[in-house]
Design an enzyme around this catalytic site. Structure first.
Site, PDB file in Angstrom:
ATOM      1  N   SER A 112       0.826  -1.205   0.000  1.00  0.00           N
ATOM      2  CA  SER A 112       0.000   0.000   0.000  1.00  0.00           C
ATOM      3  C   SER A 112       0.862   1.259   0.000  1.00  0.00           C
ATOM      4  CB  SER A 112      -1.046   0.031   1.107  1.00  0.00           C
ATOM      5  OG  SER A 112      -2.032   0.987   0.754  1.00  0.00           O
ATOM      6  N   HIS A 128       3.135  14.700   5.101  1.00  0.00           N
ATOM      7  CA  HIS A 128       2.906  16.114   4.792  1.00  0.00           C
ATOM      8  C   HIS A 128       3.438  16.910   5.978  1.00  0.00           C
ATOM      9  CE1 HIS A 128       0.253  14.641   1.646  1.00  0.00           C
ATOM     10  NE2 HIS A 128      -0.270  13.847   2.570  1.00  0.00           N
ATOM     11  N   CYS A 149      -0.992  -3.887   4.178  1.00  0.00           N
ATOM     12  CA  CYS A 149      -1.683  -5.161   4.254  1.00  0.00           C
ATOM     13  C   CYS A 149      -0.659  -6.283   4.329  1.00  0.00           C
ATOM     14  CB  CYS A 149      -2.597  -5.339   3.038  1.00  0.00           C
ATOM     15  SG  CYS A 149      -1.707  -5.373   1.462  1.00  0.00           S
TER      16      CYS A 149
END
Length: 128
Positions: A77, A82, A97
């Site tokens: 994934s 930020h 996952c």
């Protein structure tokens, strides 16, 4: 975490529940190095390695006058970052996952950004 190998490798199985993956929402406060793009990229590489995930690509952008957005695309994934250096804050998403340990990224982020002030929210996405 114990992984049940009778389910497909790309799913997560923990405490009798099967789900798509673990999503950590991580707020890093009173942090340093938040305007240092190469440092942030290395922190994402180190976090990926610590979790046992597979890095496919890494992209980042440095804003003017400050701030960085970075994304590690993983086979399992992603990890996104930020930063707001002007207030010492960074927002991370870690969604993984399979047989990974997203929690292993937390001490890496703590060391990389030189702060003990890390707040984590955990979600299990796609529970069946």
């Amino acid at each position: 975490m114990t992984i049940d190998r009778t389910i497909p490798d790309h799913l997560t199985h923990h405490d009798g529940t099967t789900y798509a993956g673990t999503h950590l929402i991580i707020d890093v406060h009173n942090a340093k190095n938040l305007n240092d793009r190469p440092h942030i990229e290395q922190a994402l590489r180190d976090a990926t390695q610590a979790t046992g995930a597979t890095l496919l690509s890494l992209h980042s952008h440095h804003f003017s006058p400050q701030g960085v957005t970075a994304m590690a695309i993983l086979a399992e994934s992603h990890i996104s970052c930020h930063t707001w250096p002007e207030i010492g804050f960074a927002a991370f998403d870690i969604f993984m996952c399979g047989a990974t340990d997203p929690h292993a990224a937390i001490p890496i982020l703590q060391a990389a950004f030189e702060t003990p002030d890390i707040r984590v929210t955990e979600l299990h996405r796609g529970a069946t």
